[in-house]
Design a protein around this motif. Structure first.
Motif, PDB file in Angstrom:
ATOM      1  N   ASP A 250      -6.935  -9.138   8.070  1.00 28.81           N
ATOM      2  CA  ASP A 250      -7.382  -8.291   6.963  1.00 28.81           C
ATOM      3  C   ASP A 250      -6.282  -8.237   5.906  1.00 28.81           C
ATOM      4  O   ASP A 250      -5.086  -8.290   6.233  1.00 28.81           O
ATOM      5  CB  ASP A 250      -7.703  -6.876   7.454  1.00 28.81           C
ATOM      6  CG  ASP A 250      -8.978  -6.818   8.282  1.00 28.81           C
ATOM      7  OD1 ASP A 250      -9.678  -7.851   8.360  1.00 28.81           O
ATOM      8  OD2 ASP A 250      -9.279  -5.753   8.856  1.00 28.81           O
ATOM      9  N   SER A 251      -6.678  -8.110   4.651  1.00 27.93           N
ATOM     10  CA  SER A 251      -5.678  -8.124   3.581  1.00 27.93           C
ATOM     11  C   SER A 251      -5.970  -7.036   2.555  1.00 27.93           C
ATOM     12  O   SER A 251      -7.070  -6.485   2.495  1.00 27.93           O
ATOM     13  CB  SER A 251      -5.650  -9.491   2.891  1.00 27.93           C
ATOM     14  OG  SER A 251      -6.880  -9.753   2.251  1.00 27.93           O
ATOM     15  N   PHE A 252      -4.954  -6.758   1.752  1.00 21.63           N
ATOM     16  CA  PHE A 252      -5.095  -5.755   0.698  1.00 21.63           C
ATOM     17  C   PHE A 252      -4.239  -6.154  -0.495  1.00 21.63           C
ATOM     18  O   PHE A 252      -3.223  -6.852  -0.357  1.00 21.63           O
ATOM     19  CB  PHE A 252      -4.679  -4.363   1.204  1.00 21.63           C
ATOM     20  CG  PHE A 252      -3.264  -4.299   1.698  1.00 21.63           C
ATOM     21  CD1 PHE A 252      -2.206  -4.082   0.816  1.00 21.63           C
ATOM     22  CD2 PHE A 252      -2.983  -4.490   3.037  1.00 21.63           C
ATOM     23  CE1 PHE A 252      -0.903  -4.038   1.280  1.00 21.63           C
ATOM     24  CE2 PHE A 252      -1.675  -4.449   3.502  1.00 21.63           C
ATOM     25  CZ  PHE A 252      -0.634  -4.218   2.624  1.00 21.63           C
ATOM     26  N   THR A 253      -4.659  -5.724  -1.673  1.00 20.25           N
ATOM     27  CA  THR A 253      -3.897  -5.882  -2.911  1.00 20.25           C
ATOM     28  C   THR A 253      -3.936  -4.549  -3.642  1.00 20.25           C
ATOM     29  O   THR A 253      -5.003  -3.957  -3.783  1.00 20.25           O
ATOM     30  CB  THR A 253      -4.488  -6.983  -3.798  1.00 20.25           C
ATOM     31  OG1 THR A 253      -4.551  -8.206  -3.055  1.00 20.25           O
ATOM     32  CG2 THR A 253      -3.633  -7.193  -5.037  1.00 20.25           C
ATOM     33  N   VAL A 254      -2.776  -4.091  -4.096  1.00 23.45           N
ATOM     34  CA  VAL A 254      -2.678  -2.773  -4.726  1.00 23.45           C
ATOM     35  C   VAL A 254      -1.922  -2.904  -6.045  1.00 23.45           C
ATOM     36  O   VAL A 254      -0.845  -3.501  -6.104  1.00 23.45           O
ATOM     37  CB  VAL A 254      -1.936  -1.760  -3.816  1.00 23.45           C
ATOM     38  CG1 VAL A 254      -1.983  -0.373  -4.436  1.00 23.45           C
ATOM     39  CG2 VAL A 254      -2.549  -1.742  -2.427  1.00 23.45           C
ATOM     40  N   VAL A 255      -2.507  -2.354  -7.104  1.00 24.37           N
ATOM     41  CA  VAL A 255      -1.820  -2.184  -8.385  1.00 24.37           C
ATOM     42  C   VAL A 255      -1.586  -0.682  -8.542  1.00 24.37           C
ATOM     43  O   VAL A 255      -2.537   0.099  -8.532  1.00 24.37           O
ATOM     44  CB  VAL A 255      -2.659  -2.715  -9.564  1.00 24.37           C
ATOM     45  CG1 VAL A 255      -1.909  -2.517 -10.884  1.00 24.37           C
ATOM     46  CG2 VAL A 255      -3.005  -4.183  -9.352  1.00 24.37           C
ATOM     47  N   TYR A 256      -0.318  -0.270  -8.664  1.00 26.88           N
ATOM     48  CA  TYR A 256      -0.021   1.155  -8.706  1.00 26.88           C
ATOM     49  C   TYR A 256       1.082   1.437  -9.722  1.00 26.88           C
ATOM     50  O   TYR A 256       1.819   0.540 -10.142  1.00 26.88           O
ATOM     51  CB  TYR A 256       0.382   1.668  -7.318  1.00 26.88           C
ATOM     52  CG  TYR A 256       1.647   1.059  -6.763  1.00 26.88           C
ATOM     53  CD1 TYR A 256       2.874   1.708  -6.868  1.00 26.88           C
ATOM     54  CD2 TYR A 256       1.620  -0.182  -6.120  1.00 26.88           C
ATOM     55  CE1 TYR A 256       4.031   1.153  -6.355  1.00 26.88           C
ATOM     56  CE2 TYR A 256       2.771  -0.749  -5.610  1.00 26.88           C
ATOM     57  CZ  TYR A 256       3.970  -0.088  -5.728  1.00 26.88           C
ATOM     58  OH  TYR A 256       5.121  -0.658  -5.227  1.00 26.88           O
ATOM     59  N   ASP A 257       1.153   2.696 -10.130  1.00 26.03           N
ATOM     60  CA  ASP A 257       2.150   3.132 -11.109  1.00 26.03           C
ATOM     61  C   ASP A 257       3.426   3.595 -10.423  1.00 26.03           C
ATOM     62  O   ASP A 257       3.380   4.146  -9.316  1.00 26.03           O
ATOM     63  CB  ASP A 257       1.617   4.293 -11.950  1.00 26.03           C
ATOM     64  CG  ASP A 257       0.604   3.846 -12.988  1.00 26.03           C
ATOM     65  OD1 ASP A 257       0.710   2.692 -13.439  1.00 26.03           O
ATOM     66  OD2 ASP A 257      -0.289   4.640 -13.335  1.00 26.03           O
ATOM     67  N   THR A 258       4.554   3.358 -11.095  1.00 25.77           N
ATOM     68  CA  THR A 258       5.798   4.030 -10.733  1.00 25.77           C
ATOM     69  C   THR A 258       6.243   4.822 -11.967  1.00 25.77           C
ATOM     70  O   THR A 258       6.077   4.366 -13.099  1.00 25.77           O
ATOM     71  CB  THR A 258       6.903   3.039 -10.328  1.00 25.77           C
ATOM     72  OG1 THR A 258       7.006   2.020 -11.327  1.00 25.77           O
ATOM     73  CG2 THR A 258       6.588   2.406  -8.988  1.00 25.77           C
TER      74      THR A 258
END
Length: 483
Positions: A250-258
Protein backbone atom coordinates in the motif's frame (compact mmCIF):
# COMPACT_ATOMS: atom_id res chain seq x y z
CA UNK A 1 127.60 43.35 -36.61
CA UNK A 2 123.96 42.83 -37.62
CA UNK A 3 121.48 45.69 -37.31
CA UNK A 4 118.28 45.22 -35.33
CA UNK A 5 115.23 45.72 -37.48
CA UNK A 6 112.96 48.48 -36.01
CA UNK A 7 109.19 48.31 -35.97
CA UNK A 8 107.84 50.66 -38.69
CA UNK A 9 105.12 52.06 -36.41
CA UNK A 10 107.65 52.96 -33.71
CA UNK A 11 110.00 54.48 -36.27
CA UNK A 12 107.13 56.58 -37.67
CA UNK A 13 106.24 57.88 -34.15
CA UNK A 14 109.89 58.83 -33.47
CA UNK A 15 110.13 60.61 -36.79
CA UNK A 16 106.94 62.64 -36.03
CA UNK A 17 108.32 63.53 -32.58
CA UNK A 18 111.70 64.70 -34.04
CA UNK A 19 109.91 66.78 -36.65
CA UNK A 20 107.75 68.47 -33.97
CA UNK A 21 110.80 69.19 -31.81
CA UNK A 22 112.60 70.77 -34.75
CA UNK A 23 109.55 72.88 -35.71
CA UNK A 24 108.89 74.06 -32.09
CA UNK A 25 112.45 73.94 -30.78
CA UNK A 26 112.17 77.46 -29.34
CA UNK A 27 109.15 76.38 -27.10
CA UNK A 28 110.90 73.28 -25.77
CA UNK A 29 114.03 75.25 -24.98
CA UNK A 30 112.05 77.94 -23.19
CA UNK A 31 109.70 75.62 -21.09
CA UNK A 32 111.78 72.49 -20.56
CA UNK A 33 112.71 73.55 -17.03
CA UNK A 34 108.99 73.94 -15.90
CA UNK A 35 108.69 70.30 -14.68
CA UNK A 36 108.62 69.57 -10.97
CA UNK A 37 110.01 66.06 -11.54
CA UNK A 38 113.54 65.28 -10.58
CA UNK A 39 115.60 63.50 -13.14
CA UNK A 40 116.93 60.14 -12.08
CA UNK A 41 120.55 59.82 -11.16
CA UNK A 42 122.57 62.34 -9.26
CA UNK A 43 121.46 65.20 -7.08
CA UNK A 44 119.22 67.85 -8.50
CA UNK A 45 119.29 71.46 -7.53
CA UNK A 46 116.32 72.75 -5.45
CA UNK A 47 113.33 74.30 -7.16
CA UNK A 48 113.47 78.09 -7.52
CA UNK A 49 110.25 80.08 -7.83
CA UNK A 50 110.63 81.85 -11.09
CA UNK A 51 108.11 83.82 -13.14
CA UNK A 52 106.66 80.78 -14.92
CA UNK A 53 106.02 78.92 -11.67
CA UNK A 54 104.25 81.93 -10.18
CA UNK A 55 102.03 82.10 -13.22
CA UNK A 56 101.03 78.44 -12.89
CA UNK A 57 100.27 78.84 -9.14
CA UNK A 58 98.28 82.02 -9.75
CA UNK A 59 96.23 80.31 -12.46
CA UNK A 60 95.41 77.37 -10.13
CA UNK A 61 94.42 79.73 -7.31
CA UNK A 62 92.21 81.75 -9.65
CA UNK A 63 90.41 78.63 -10.84
CA UNK A 64 89.84 77.56 -7.21
CA UNK A 65 88.42 80.96 -6.21
CA UNK A 66 86.12 81.12 -9.23
CA UNK A 67 84.79 77.62 -8.47
CA UNK A 68 84.03 78.59 -4.86
CA UNK A 69 82.13 81.67 -6.02
CA UNK A 70 80.25 80.38 -9.11
CA UNK A 71 78.84 77.14 -7.64
CA UNK A 72 76.88 78.82 -4.74
CA UNK A 73 75.62 81.52 -7.10
CA UNK A 74 74.36 78.85 -9.54
CA UNK A 75 72.69 76.88 -6.72
CA UNK A 76 70.92 80.03 -5.47
CA UNK A 77 69.73 80.82 -8.98
CA UNK A 78 68.15 77.37 -9.26
CA UNK A 79 66.01 77.84 -6.11
CA UNK A 80 62.28 78.51 -6.77
CA UNK A 81 61.21 82.09 -6.31
CA UNK A 82 59.42 82.43 -2.97
CA UNK A 83 55.83 83.64 -3.40
CA UNK A 84 54.70 85.84 -0.59
CA UNK A 85 51.69 84.36 1.29
CA UNK A 86 48.26 85.73 0.46
CA UNK A 87 46.71 87.47 3.37
CA UNK A 88 43.06 86.58 4.27
CA UNK A 89 40.76 88.74 6.24
CA UNK A 90 38.37 86.87 8.61
CA UNK A 91 34.88 88.28 8.67
CA UNK A 92 32.44 87.36 11.47
CA UNK A 93 29.36 85.43 10.25
CA UNK A 94 26.25 84.96 12.35
CA UNK A 95 25.02 81.32 12.29
CA UNK A 96 21.72 79.95 13.61
CA UNK A 97 21.85 78.25 16.97
CA UNK A 98 21.74 74.45 16.90
CA UNK A 99 20.38 72.95 20.06
CA UNK A 100 21.84 69.69 21.31
CA UNK A 101 19.52 66.65 21.14
CA UNK A 102 17.31 66.35 24.18
CA UNK A 103 18.15 62.67 24.78
CA UNK A 104 20.95 60.29 23.94
CA UNK A 105 20.53 57.09 21.93
CA UNK A 106 18.96 54.54 24.27
CA UNK A 107 21.11 51.64 25.33
CA UNK A 108 20.38 48.18 23.94
CA UNK A 109 17.81 46.40 26.10
CA UNK A 110 18.66 42.91 27.29
CA UNK A 111 15.58 40.68 27.18
CA UNK A 112 15.77 37.33 28.93
CA UNK A 113 14.10 34.48 27.02
CA UNK A 114 12.40 31.58 28.85
CA UNK A 115 10.81 28.51 27.26
CA UNK A 116 7.83 26.80 28.90
CA UNK A 117 8.57 23.26 30.05
CA UNK A 118 5.97 20.46 30.31
CA UNK A 119 3.86 20.83 33.46
CA UNK A 120 5.10 24.36 34.15
CA UNK A 121 2.69 27.21 34.95
CA UNK A 122 3.12 30.91 34.37
CA UNK A 123 3.46 31.42 38.13
CA UNK A 124 6.32 28.89 38.16
CA UNK A 125 8.09 30.79 35.38
CA UNK A 126 7.75 34.14 37.21
CA UNK A 127 9.14 32.65 40.42
CA UNK A 128 12.15 31.10 38.62
CA UNK A 129 12.92 34.61 37.28
CA UNK A 130 12.89 36.04 40.80
CA UNK A 131 9.56 37.81 40.26
CA UNK A 132 6.59 37.87 42.59
CA UNK A 133 2.96 36.92 42.08
CA UNK A 134 2.10 40.63 42.27
CA UNK A 135 4.27 41.11 39.15
CA UNK A 136 2.28 38.37 37.45
CA UNK A 137 -0.99 40.03 38.46
CA UNK A 138 0.18 43.38 37.02
CA UNK A 139 0.98 41.65 33.73
CA UNK A 140 -2.40 39.89 33.58
CA UNK A 141 -4.24 43.12 34.41
CA UNK A 142 -2.37 44.94 31.62
CA UNK A 143 -2.76 42.22 28.98
CA UNK A 144 -6.13 43.38 27.62
CA UNK A 145 -7.32 41.12 24.79
CA UNK A 146 -4.05 39.13 25.01
CA UNK A 147 -5.06 37.80 28.42
CA UNK A 148 -6.33 34.54 26.88
CA UNK A 149 -2.81 33.67 25.73
CA UNK A 150 -1.57 33.93 29.34
CA UNK A 151 -4.24 31.54 30.60
CA UNK A 152 -3.45 28.82 28.04
CA UNK A 153 0.33 28.48 27.82
CA UNK A 154 1.81 25.37 26.25
CA UNK A 155 5.20 23.58 26.36
CA UNK A 156 7.72 25.17 24.02
CA UNK A 157 6.11 28.60 24.13
CA UNK A 158 8.53 31.47 24.79
CA UNK A 159 8.29 34.42 27.18
CA UNK A 160 10.80 37.29 27.13
CA UNK A 161 11.44 39.28 30.32
CA UNK A 162 13.03 42.72 30.68
CA UNK A 163 14.27 43.02 34.26
CA UNK A 164 15.95 46.15 35.65
CA UNK A 165 19.04 46.37 37.80
CA UNK A 166 17.04 46.23 41.02
CA UNK A 167 15.21 43.07 39.91
CA UNK A 168 12.17 45.12 38.91
CA UNK A 169 10.06 43.78 36.06
CA UNK A 170 10.11 46.38 33.28
CA UNK A 171 8.54 44.44 30.42
CA UNK A 172 7.37 41.11 29.07
CA UNK A 173 6.89 39.80 25.52
CA UNK A 174 4.84 36.77 24.45
CA UNK A 175 2.84 35.43 21.52
CA UNK A 176 -0.72 36.69 21.53
CA UNK A 177 -1.35 34.31 18.64
CA UNK A 178 0.71 32.72 15.89
CA UNK A 179 1.15 35.93 13.89
CA UNK A 180 1.06 38.59 16.64
CA UNK A 181 3.39 39.35 19.54
CA UNK A 182 2.20 41.26 22.62
CA UNK A 183 4.65 43.60 24.42
CA UNK A 184 3.73 44.90 27.89
CA UNK A 185 5.86 47.68 29.43
CA UNK A 186 5.77 48.27 33.18
CA UNK A 187 8.66 50.78 33.50
CA UNK A 188 6.48 53.87 33.08
CA UNK A 189 3.99 55.56 35.36
CA UNK A 190 1.15 53.45 33.94
CA UNK A 191 1.51 50.03 32.24
CA UNK A 192 1.11 49.90 28.46
CA UNK A 193 0.67 47.15 25.90
CA UNK A 194 1.21 47.06 22.15
CA UNK A 195 1.03 44.31 19.55
CA UNK A 196 3.53 43.66 16.76
CA UNK A 197 2.71 41.66 13.64
CA UNK A 198 5.09 38.81 12.80
CA UNK A 199 5.75 37.49 9.29
CA UNK A 200 4.14 34.05 8.88
CA UNK A 201 4.43 32.05 5.67
CA UNK A 202 3.38 28.59 4.49
CA UNK A 203 5.77 26.32 2.59
CA UNK A 204 4.51 23.17 0.91
CA UNK A 205 6.24 19.82 1.48
CA UNK A 206 5.69 16.53 -0.34
CA UNK A 207 6.12 13.01 1.03
CA UNK A 208 5.62 9.61 -0.60
CA UNK A 209 5.88 6.22 1.05
CA UNK A 210 5.21 2.55 0.54
CA UNK A 211 4.18 0.31 3.43
CA UNK A 212 6.51 -2.61 4.02
CA UNK A 213 5.90 -3.06 7.74
CA UNK A 214 3.66 -0.40 9.32
CA UNK A 215 2.14 2.95 8.43
CA UNK A 216 4.28 4.78 11.01
CA UNK A 217 7.46 3.10 9.77
CA UNK A 218 6.78 3.97 6.13
CA UNK A 219 5.76 7.53 7.01
CA UNK A 220 8.88 8.13 9.10
CA UNK A 221 11.06 6.92 6.21
CA UNK A 222 9.24 9.43 3.99
CA UNK A 223 10.05 12.23 6.45
CA UNK A 224 6.63 12.58 8.09
CA UNK A 225 6.29 13.14 11.82
CA UNK A 226 4.01 10.98 13.94
CA UNK A 227 1.60 13.92 14.27
CA UNK A 228 1.30 14.16 10.48
CA UNK A 229 0.74 10.39 10.24
CA UNK A 230 -2.19 10.74 12.64
CA UNK A 231 -3.61 13.56 10.49
CA UNK A 232 -3.29 11.35 7.40
CA UNK A 233 -5.01 8.41 9.12
CA UNK A 234 -7.71 10.74 10.44
CA UNK A 235 -8.53 11.87 6.87
CA UNK A 236 -9.07 8.36 5.55
CA UNK A 237 -10.45 6.70 8.69
CA UNK A 238 -13.95 6.73 7.19
CA UNK A 239 -12.83 4.45 4.33
CA UNK A 240 -9.81 2.55 5.65
CA UNK A 241 -9.42 0.48 8.80
CA UNK A 242 -5.76 1.20 9.55
CA UNK A 243 -5.55 -1.81 11.89
CA UNK A 244 -7.18 -4.46 9.76
CA UNK A 245 -7.06 -3.24 6.15
CA UNK A 246 -3.41 -2.24 5.57
CA UNK A 247 -1.29 -4.47 3.33
CA UNK A 248 2.36 -4.55 2.32
CA UNK A 249 2.68 -2.54 -0.89
CA UNK A 250 0.00 0.00 0.00
CA UNK A 251 1.24 3.51 -0.72
CA UNK A 252 0.49 7.12 0.10
CA UNK A 253 1.41 10.59 -1.16
CA UNK A 254 0.93 13.69 0.98
CA UNK A 255 1.21 17.39 0.14
CA UNK A 256 1.22 19.39 3.37
CA UNK A 257 2.08 22.83 4.72
CA UNK A 258 4.90 23.77 7.05
CA UNK A 259 4.61 27.05 8.94
CA UNK A 260 7.56 29.48 9.17
CA UNK A 261 7.58 32.62 11.31
CA UNK A 262 10.13 35.38 10.77
CA UNK A 263 11.97 32.95 8.48
CA UNK A 264 12.33 30.22 11.15
CA UNK A 265 10.50 26.88 11.21
CA UNK A 266 7.55 26.97 13.60
CA UNK A 267 5.41 23.86 13.13
CA UNK A 268 3.74 21.51 10.67
CA UNK A 269 0.55 22.76 9.08
CA UNK A 270 -2.41 20.95 7.53
CA UNK A 271 -2.62 18.47 4.70
CA UNK A 272 -3.27 20.18 1.35
CA UNK A 273 -3.81 17.04 -0.74
CA UNK A 274 -3.38 13.34 -0.10
CA UNK A 275 -3.72 10.04 -1.92
CA UNK A 276 -3.86 6.60 -0.30
CA UNK A 277 -3.88 3.34 -2.25
CA UNK A 278 -5.18 0.49 -0.10
CA UNK A 279 -5.43 -3.01 -1.58
CA UNK A 280 -5.60 -1.49 -5.07
CA UNK A 281 -8.38 0.96 -4.13
CA UNK A 282 -7.51 4.65 -4.54
CA UNK A 283 -8.71 7.27 -2.05
CA UNK A 284 -8.06 11.02 -2.30
CA UNK A 285 -8.54 14.08 -0.13
CA UNK A 286 -8.21 17.78 -1.06
CA UNK A 287 -8.42 20.78 1.24
CA UNK A 288 -10.98 23.40 0.20
CA UNK A 289 -12.39 26.58 1.72
CA UNK A 290 -16.18 26.70 1.51
CA UNK A 291 -18.21 29.80 0.70
CA UNK A 292 -18.99 30.30 4.41
CA UNK A 293 -15.23 30.41 5.23
CA UNK A 294 -15.06 26.95 6.80
CA UNK A 295 -12.34 24.55 5.64
CA UNK A 296 -12.95 20.89 4.82
CA UNK A 297 -11.44 18.00 2.91
CA UNK A 298 -13.19 16.54 -0.11
CA UNK A 299 -12.72 13.62 -2.49
CA UNK A 300 -12.19 14.23 -6.22
CA UNK A 301 -15.93 14.21 -6.88
CA UNK A 302 -16.46 17.04 -4.37
CA UNK A 303 -17.99 14.98 -1.57
CA UNK A 304 -16.79 15.57 2.02
CA UNK A 305 -14.22 13.09 3.28
CA UNK A 306 -16.05 13.12 6.59
CA UNK A 307 -18.76 10.55 6.06
CA UNK A 308 -22.14 10.57 7.67
CA UNK A 309 -20.92 7.80 10.00
CA UNK A 310 -17.67 6.75 11.63
CA UNK A 311 -16.69 3.26 10.62
CA UNK A 312 -15.13 2.72 14.09
CA UNK A 313 -16.29 4.91 17.02
CA UNK A 314 -13.43 4.13 19.45
CA UNK A 315 -9.62 3.90 19.53
CA UNK A 316 -9.01 0.21 20.06
CA UNK A 317 -6.20 -2.32 20.31
CA UNK A 318 -7.85 -5.25 18.52
CA UNK A 319 -11.16 -6.73 17.44
CA UNK A 320 -11.97 -9.22 20.16
CA UNK A 321 -15.07 -10.58 18.44
CA UNK A 322 -16.28 -9.89 14.86
CA UNK A 323 -19.81 -9.75 13.53
CA UNK A 324 -21.06 -13.33 13.19
CA UNK A 325 -24.26 -15.24 12.53
CA UNK A 326 -23.20 -17.86 15.09
CA UNK A 327 -20.48 -17.91 17.74
CA UNK A 328 -19.89 -19.55 21.09
CA UNK A 329 -20.82 -17.05 23.80
CA UNK A 330 -17.81 -16.76 26.15
CA UNK A 331 -19.98 -16.60 29.30
CA UNK A 332 -23.22 -18.41 28.46
CA UNK A 333 -21.44 -21.20 26.59
CA UNK A 334 -24.18 -21.22 23.95
CA UNK A 335 -23.95 -20.94 20.19
CA UNK A 336 -25.69 -17.73 19.23
CA UNK A 337 -25.38 -14.86 16.77
CA UNK A 338 -23.10 -11.95 17.56
CA UNK A 339 -24.82 -9.00 15.91
CA UNK A 340 -22.13 -6.42 16.41
CA UNK A 341 -18.35 -5.96 16.59
CA UNK A 342 -16.40 -6.01 19.86
CA UNK A 343 -13.44 -3.60 20.01
CA UNK A 344 -11.07 -4.35 22.90
CA UNK A 345 -9.77 -1.18 24.58
CA UNK A 346 -8.60 -0.11 28.06
CA UNK A 347 -11.27 0.82 30.58
CA UNK A 348 -12.12 4.52 30.36
CA UNK A 349 -11.32 4.89 26.64
CA UNK A 350 -13.74 7.50 25.16
CA UNK A 351 -16.56 6.23 22.90
CA UNK A 352 -17.70 8.64 20.15
CA UNK A 353 -21.04 9.07 18.43
CA UNK A 354 -20.77 7.48 14.97
CA UNK A 355 -22.88 10.24 13.44
CA UNK A 356 -25.21 13.15 14.15
CA UNK A 357 -28.36 12.05 15.93
CA UNK A 358 -30.56 12.02 19.01
CA UNK A 359 -30.13 9.91 22.20
CA UNK A 360 -33.07 7.45 22.21
CA UNK A 361 -31.93 5.21 25.08
CA UNK A 362 -29.46 5.65 27.93
CA UNK A 363 -29.42 3.12 30.77
CA UNK A 364 -28.96 -0.50 31.76
CA UNK A 365 -29.91 -3.36 29.41
CA UNK A 366 -29.50 -7.05 30.23
CA UNK A 367 -26.37 -8.50 28.70
CA UNK A 368 -25.27 -5.10 27.31
CA UNK A 369 -24.71 -3.46 30.69
CA UNK A 370 -24.61 0.33 30.39
CA UNK A 371 -26.13 0.88 26.96
CA UNK A 372 -26.75 3.84 24.61
CA UNK A 373 -28.80 3.97 21.40
CA UNK A 374 -28.51 6.94 18.99
CA UNK A 375 -31.13 7.46 16.29
CA UNK A 376 -29.61 9.14 13.24
CA UNK A 377 -32.61 9.19 10.90
CA UNK A 378 -35.79 7.22 10.32
CA UNK A 379 -33.81 4.24 9.01
CA UNK A 380 -30.43 4.11 10.76
CA UNK A 381 -29.44 3.88 14.43
CA UNK A 382 -26.27 2.81 16.30
CA UNK A 383 -25.85 1.11 19.69
CA UNK A 384 -22.98 1.08 22.23
CA UNK A 385 -22.72 -1.47 25.06
CA UNK A 386 -20.67 -2.52 28.12
CA UNK A 387 -19.79 1.09 29.06
CA UNK A 388 -18.09 1.73 32.37
CA UNK A 389 -19.98 5.03 32.62
CA UNK A 390 -21.99 7.47 30.54
CA UNK A 391 -20.99 10.92 29.34
CA UNK A 392 -22.97 13.90 30.61
CA UNK A 393 -26.05 13.58 28.42
CA UNK A 394 -29.76 12.73 28.62
CA UNK A 395 -32.38 11.01 26.49
CA UNK A 396 -33.63 13.31 23.71
CA UNK A 397 -30.41 15.29 23.57
CA UNK A 398 -28.93 16.00 20.13
CA UNK A 399 -25.32 14.82 19.62
CA UNK A 400 -22.87 15.48 16.81
CA UNK A 401 -20.56 13.03 15.12
CA UNK A 402 -17.43 12.43 17.22
CA UNK A 403 -18.95 13.69 20.47
CA UNK A 404 -18.18 11.47 23.50
CA UNK A 405 -21.21 9.47 24.63
CA UNK A 406 -19.55 7.16 27.16
CA UNK A 407 -16.42 5.24 28.18
CA UNK A 408 -15.22 1.68 27.61
CA UNK A 409 -15.94 -0.82 30.38
CA UNK A 410 -17.05 -4.41 30.98
CA UNK A 411 -20.53 -4.05 32.47
CA UNK A 412 -23.12 -6.71 31.59
CA UNK A 413 -22.00 -10.06 30.16
CA UNK A 414 -18.36 -9.30 29.36
CA UNK A 415 -15.07 -11.05 30.12
CA UNK A 416 -12.91 -7.94 29.57
CA UNK A 417 -13.15 -4.23 28.81
CA UNK A 418 -14.41 -3.61 25.29
CA UNK A 419 -17.05 -1.75 23.25
CA UNK A 420 -19.87 -3.73 21.70
CA UNK A 421 -20.91 -1.67 18.65
CA UNK A 422 -23.98 -2.25 16.47
CA UNK A 423 -25.11 -0.62 13.23
CA UNK A 424 -28.88 -1.02 12.67
CA UNK A 425 -30.84 -0.42 9.45
CA UNK A 426 -34.61 -0.37 9.95
CA UNK A 427 -34.08 -2.16 13.26
CA UNK A 428 -31.90 -4.97 11.82
CA UNK A 429 -28.21 -5.27 12.86
CA UNK A 430 -25.69 -5.05 10.00
CA UNK A 431 -21.95 -5.66 10.05
CA UNK A 432 -20.40 -2.23 10.83
CA UNK A 433 -17.22 -3.18 8.94
CA UNK A 434 -18.90 -3.99 5.65
CA UNK A 435 -22.20 -2.12 5.60
CA UNK A 436 -22.49 0.46 2.82
CA UNK A 437 -22.57 3.85 4.48
CA UNK A 438 -24.67 6.58 2.87
CA UNK A 439 -22.63 9.07 0.85
CA UNK A 440 -22.62 12.71 1.93
CA UNK A 441 -23.93 15.37 -0.42
CA UNK A 442 -21.34 17.01 -2.75
CA UNK A 443 -20.51 20.72 -2.84
CA UNK A 444 -23.08 23.03 -4.47
CA UNK A 445 -22.69 23.68 -8.21
CA UNK A 446 -20.64 26.90 -8.22
CA UNK A 447 -18.36 25.76 -5.41
CA UNK A 448 -17.97 22.34 -7.03
CA UNK A 449 -16.70 23.95 -10.27
CA UNK A 450 -14.30 26.13 -8.29
CA UNK A 451 -13.10 23.10 -6.33
CA UNK A 452 -12.44 20.95 -9.41
CA UNK A 453 -10.73 23.66 -11.46
CA UNK A 454 -8.83 25.49 -8.72
CA UNK A 455 -7.91 22.61 -6.39
CA UNK A 456 -8.31 19.14 -7.87
CA UNK A 457 -6.81 19.80 -11.31
CA UNK A 458 -3.42 21.27 -10.18
CA UNK A 459 -3.03 19.03 -7.13
CA UNK A 460 -4.01 15.89 -9.03
CA UNK A 461 -1.34 16.68 -11.63
CA UNK A 462 1.25 16.91 -8.83
CA UNK A 463 0.14 13.65 -7.24
CA UNK A 464 0.26 11.79 -10.57
CA UNK A 465 3.71 13.22 -11.32
CA UNK A 466 5.02 12.04 -7.95
CA UNK A 467 3.54 8.57 -8.49
CA UNK A 468 5.07 8.32 -11.97
CA UNK A 469 8.48 9.48 -10.75
CA UNK A 470 8.37 6.92 -7.96
CA UNK A 471 7.36 4.12 -10.33
CA UNK A 472 10.15 5.10 -12.73
CA UNK A 473 12.73 5.20 -9.93
CA UNK A 474 11.52 1.85 -8.63
CA UNK A 475 11.72 0.29 -12.12
CA UNK A 476 15.29 1.59 -12.61
CA UNK A 477 16.27 0.27 -9.17
CA UNK A 478 14.81 -3.16 -10.01
CA UNK A 479 16.64 -3.16 -13.36
CA UNK A 480 19.98 -2.35 -11.72
CA UNK A 481 19.50 -5.09 -9.14
CA UNK A 482 18.72 -7.61 -11.90
CA UNK A 483 21.83 -6.60 -13.83
Amino acid sequence: MAQVKQDPRVARKLAIRRKAQRRHSHFYQHCAHWSFNRQPGGEQPPIHWRRERWMLAATALLITLLSGFLIPVWATAMKPVAVPPVEHTLMPLALPKVEAPASKTPAMEEWRSVQVRPGETLADIFQTQGLSLSDLQRVVDSAGDAKTALHSIRPGQEFDFLIGGSSQLQGIRFDKDESTQAIIRLDATSPSMKTVARAVEMREQIAHGVIDDSLFGAANKAGLSNAMVIKLADLFKYDIDFVQDLRVGDSFTVVYDTVYRDGAYLREGDIVAAEFINQGERYTAYRFKRADGSIGWFSEDGRPIQKSFLRIPVDFTRISSPFSAARMHPILGLMRAHKGVDYAAPTGTPIHAAGDGVIKFRGWMNGYGNFVIIEHNSHISTAYGHMSRFANMRVGQHVRQGEVVGFVGMTGLATGPHLHYEFRVDGTQRNPQTVTLPKPEPLPGAQLAQFKNGVVKPQLARLLEIDNNYKLARAESTKRSDD
